[in-house]
Design an enzyme around this catalytic site. Structure first.
Site, PDB file in Angstrom:
ATOM      1  N   ASP A 179      30.952  50.623  97.798  1.00 41.42           N
ATOM      2  CA  ASP A 179      31.651  51.442  96.853  1.00 41.42           C
ATOM      3  C   ASP A 179      30.218  51.980  96.473  1.00 41.42           C
ATOM      4  O   ASP A 179      30.490  52.715  95.359  1.00 41.42           O
ATOM      5  CB  ASP A 179      32.761  50.804  96.427  1.00 41.42           C
ATOM      6  CG  ASP A 179      33.942  51.110  97.459  1.00 41.42           C
ATOM      7  OD1 ASP A 179      33.779  51.533  98.541  1.00 41.42           O
ATOM      8  OD2 ASP A 179      34.647  50.262  96.858  1.00 41.42           O
ATOM      9  N   ASN A 226      29.117  49.085 105.371  1.00 41.63           N
ATOM     10  CA  ASN A 226      30.222  48.835 105.094  1.00 41.63           C
ATOM     11  C   ASN A 226      30.402  46.873 105.875  1.00 41.63           C
ATOM     12  O   ASN A 226      30.520  46.639 105.201  1.00 41.63           O
ATOM     13  CB  ASN A 226      31.456  49.520 105.171  1.00 41.63           C
ATOM     14  CG  ASN A 226      31.508  50.578 104.030  1.00 41.63           C
ATOM     15  OD1 ASN A 226      31.792  50.169 103.579  1.00 41.63           O
ATOM     16  ND2 ASN A 226      32.008  51.489 104.738  1.00 41.63           N
ATOM     17  N   GLU A 257      32.113  59.159 102.812  1.00 41.35           N
ATOM     18  CA  GLU A 257      30.673  58.904 102.528  1.00 41.35           C
ATOM     19  C   GLU A 257      30.054  60.375 103.254  1.00 41.35           C
ATOM     20  O   GLU A 257      28.562  60.385 102.372  1.00 41.35           O
ATOM     21  CB  GLU A 257      30.131  58.127 103.559  1.00 41.35           C
ATOM     22  CG  GLU A 257      29.307  58.563 105.320  1.00 41.35           C
ATOM     23  CD  GLU A 257      30.770  58.020 105.379  1.00 41.35           C
ATOM     24  OE1 GLU A 257      30.462  58.198 107.137  1.00 41.35           O
ATOM     25  OE2 GLU A 257      31.983  57.692 105.039  1.00 41.35           O
ATOM     26  N   ASP A 317      25.754  63.463 104.136  1.00 38.68           N
ATOM     27  CA  ASP A 317      26.048  62.659 104.681  1.00 38.68           C
ATOM     28  C   ASP A 317      25.695  61.130 104.996  1.00 38.68           C
ATOM     29  O   ASP A 317      24.255  61.420 105.657  1.00 38.68           O
ATOM     30  CB  ASP A 317      27.109  62.581 106.304  1.00 38.68           C
ATOM     31  CG  ASP A 317      27.437  61.682 106.633  1.00 38.68           C
ATOM     32  OD1 ASP A 317      28.584  61.472 106.860  1.00 38.68           O
ATOM     33  OD2 ASP A 317      27.238  60.804 107.678  1.00 38.68           O
ATOM     34  N   ILE A 318      25.830  60.182 104.015  1.00 40.03           N
ATOM     35  CA  ILE A 318      25.229  58.967 104.631  1.00 40.03           C
ATOM     36  C   ILE A 318      24.828  58.230 105.954  1.00 40.03           C
ATOM     37  O   ILE A 318      25.609  58.386 106.161  1.00 40.03           O
ATOM     38  CB  ILE A 318      25.428  57.935 103.541  1.00 40.03           C
ATOM     39  CG1 ILE A 318      25.376  57.853 101.761  1.00 40.03           C
ATOM     40  CG2 ILE A 318      24.565  56.482 103.296  1.00 40.03           C
ATOM     41  CD1 ILE A 318      26.483  57.189 101.140  1.00 40.03           C
ATOM     42  N   ARG A 352      17.357  63.100  98.367  1.00 39.63           N
ATOM     43  CA  ARG A 352      16.637  62.847  99.580  1.00 39.63           C
ATOM     44  C   ARG A 352      16.290  61.689  98.871  1.00 39.63           C
ATOM     45  O   ARG A 352      16.202  60.437  99.173  1.00 39.63           O
ATOM     46  CB  ARG A 352      16.726  63.280 100.569  1.00 39.63           C
ATOM     47  CG  ARG A 352      16.306  62.722 101.875  1.00 39.63           C
ATOM     48  CD  ARG A 352      15.996  63.685 103.085  1.00 39.63           C
ATOM     49  NE  ARG A 352      14.303  63.762 102.178  1.00 39.63           N
ATOM     50  CZ  ARG A 352      13.605  63.393 102.436  1.00 39.63           C
ATOM     51  NH1 ARG A 352      13.679  61.553 102.792  1.00 39.63           N
ATOM     52  NH2 ARG A 352      12.001  63.423 102.054  1.00 39.63           N
ATOM     53  N   HIS A 389      33.022  45.989 102.020  1.00 43.57           N
ATOM     54  CA  HIS A 389      33.086  47.469 101.554  1.00 43.57           C
ATOM     55  C   HIS A 389      32.966  47.919  99.738  1.00 43.57           C
ATOM     56  O   HIS A 389      33.022  48.703  99.617  1.00 43.57           O
ATOM     57  CB  HIS A 389      34.535  47.795 101.786  1.00 43.57           C
ATOM     58  CG  HIS A 389      35.126  47.652 102.721  1.00 43.57           C
ATOM     59  ND1 HIS A 389      35.454  49.008 103.547  1.00 43.57           N
ATOM     60  CD2 HIS A 389      35.821  46.935 104.020  1.00 43.57           C
ATOM     61  CE1 HIS A 389      35.307  48.993 104.895  1.00 43.57           C
ATOM     62  NE2 HIS A 389      35.737  47.647 105.203  1.00 43.57           N
TER      63      HIS A 389
END
Length: 513
Positions: A407, A398, A434, A390-391, A456, A403
């Site tokens: 992306d 965002n 995400e 998960d980012i 990572r 947005h």
């Protein structure tokens, strides 16, 4: 003499033979063209159903599951150690800070409400004190849970008018129940339907159509065009026919095909609407290509028939000349010429199937492919390791850079993962929003962990075009020990949550149970 000439003629049998071939060819061409037309329509129905399934599971369902998971964790937090009372009646400033931290975790939630049974109320972001706010009573709101209707499950309201913003909204709410089973109050997430509908604009449909989410009554709750919210897009009669989990229906009155996927909580339907005229035009184009191919083949057959008629006469004249002169020259031979002009659309169909299993934004495999691949491993009892990624702070990305930049971050994070995993024949999946998933078909935890760490580190060290933008992600991973899939995902998700709590930008393994 004329009778003998007709018996020696090559022309009649050649013309009759080619006429029979041509008629047979035309009949076969018509049959194949009509059969292909039906197959094309069936294939597009399958592709559109897969797209609707993908839209429901990978986008709508993932957002709802994420919000429900966070709501459940937050309700548990407030149910213990008298935290709800402290947040509402003792230290409201600290209570507001906790609610704002929750709100920052969820980009699709516009505000959060917390209330106890007495109606004491806290809303984040904070509501300015006005005459209307002084008269506000949380106990009258649709999301407030009274003692008689208390339940441990989270629920969704029907669309209603927000008391403060005066805009229609939908709320996800859950009762706060103490470990002793006493109802203490209600925690509610007010959904930002505009933001949820905005990301629908990024979806790429296989054919021209309109996709949206409706309630059981057929009114829109999510739509790429926010002006269409809460309008009647599907008739009540058609909604009554949507009885199975997913499928497709045709509305003769409007001339539209409706591909749908039913969600259980909330009782919403993800709908993809395509005009029958659109499918007809597409199949007409596909079959016309085949028809032109058959026409060309028929013309070639006719030309070869004429050529063979001419060549046979030439051969006969050469034989007569050889008999007269005694010279035997090798006459030109008519080589057998066959032409096959059937053009297949299998490549095009494979491309559409690929679109149904590949996420268009990131290039990763999508949630449908994830479900299929992990089910195959479990059915064959093949050991594997599951990782969820998960980012970190994606909502902040965002909100700060827009947005479009979000992306770009998703695409580049996915690209880094694919470049590291692909040489090892390991697939990266977009699990939702995400969040990404990786399935390692091995029981080697050290190798799997090293690959995740390489991913990572590559993301953390990457330079971005936007000034001040730093991107990291957190992850959880665990080995499948033949437990149910839901239990495995839950333990890996718990490790991911712990990685977030411990400062993010790290990968933790599940605890061995």
């Amino acid at each position: 003499m004329a009778l003998h000439s007709r018996k020696l003629s090559f022309t009649t049998p050649i013309l009759v033979s080619f006429a029979g071939i041509l008629v047979s060819f035309i009949l076969i061409a018509v049959f194949i063209t009509l059969s292909q037309r039906k197959e094309f329509i069936d294939d597009y129905h399958t592709i559109n159903r897969n797209f609707t399934h993908n839209l429901a599971v990978n986008y709508t369902g993932s957002i709802l599951r994420e919000n429900d998971h966070i709501l459940g964790s937050a309700a548990t937090f407030f149910s213990r150690n008298d935290r709800l009372n402290n947040a509402l009646n003792v230290d409201r400033e600290k209570g507001m800070q906790v609610l704002m931290q929750l709100q920052n975790l969820m980009p699709m939630v516009s505000s959060i409400s917390l209330a106890d049974l007495a109606g004491h109320y806290l809303r984040a972001p904070e509501v300015l004190e006005t005459d209307s706010s002084k008269t506000f009573d949380a106990r009258t709101r649709p999301w407030f849970v009274g003692q008689a209707e208390s339940s441990t499950l989270s629920r969704y309201t029907s669309p209603y008018i927000d008391y403060f913003l005066h805009h229609p909204t939908v709320t996800l709410f859950k009762p706060v129940i103490s470990p002793e089973g006493k109802l203490k109050g209600t925690l509610a997430f007010h959904l930002d339907l505009t933001s949820m509908g905005y990301t629908l604009r990024q979806m790429v449909a296989p054919v021209q159509g309109e996709f949206f989410v409706v309630e059981r009554n057929g009114k829109v709750v999510l739509h790429p065009d926010t002006g269409e919210l809460f309008k009647q897009h599907v008739s009540t009669a058609l909604m009554d026919q949507m009885t199975s989990g997913e499928g497709h229906l045709y509305d003769q009155k409007t001339g539209f095909w409706y591909y749908y996927y039913a969600l259980t909580n909330p009782e919403w339907f993800v709908v993809y609407r395509v005009a029958d005229r659109t499918l007809t035009d597409i199949t007409r184009h596909e079959t016309s290509i085949i028809a032109w191919g058959f026409s060309l083949a028929a013309i070639i057959i006719i030309l070869f028939g004429l050529y063979l008629r001419h060549a046979s006469r030439t051969v006969l004249m050469n034989i007569i000349n050889a008999i007269k002169t005694g010279e035997v020259n090798r006459a030109p031979r008519l080589e057998a010429m066959l032409s096959k002009a059937i053009q297949s659309n299998k490549e095009r169909e494979r491309d559409f199937v690929r679109q149904a299993t590949i996420d268009a934004l990131t290039g990763c495999k999508n949630r449908r492919a994830f479900d299929s691949d992990i089910a195959a491993l479990m059915n064959h009892q093949q050991p594997f390791i599951l990782a969820l990624i998960d980012i970190d702070n994606f909502k902040s990305i965002n909100d700060t850079w827009g947005h479009l930049s979000g992306d770009i971050v998703l695409r580049n994070v996915a690209r880094e993962g694919i470049q590291i995993m692909q040489p090892h024949d390991i697939s990266v999946y977009r699990y939702g929003g995400e969040e990404f998933a990786v399935i390692f078909p091995t029981d080697n935890l050290e190798l799997s962990h090293s690959l995740l760490e390489a991913w990572r580190a590559a993301v953390a060290s990457r330079a971005w075009r936007e000034e001040g933008l730093n991107v990291t992600f957190s992850g959880g991973m665990g080995e499948w020990r033949f437990e149910p899939l839901e239990q495995l995902i839950g333990s890996v998700d718990e490790a991911l949550y712990k990685a977030k709590e411990q400062g993010k930008n790290r990968i933790l393994r599940t605890s061995v149970r």
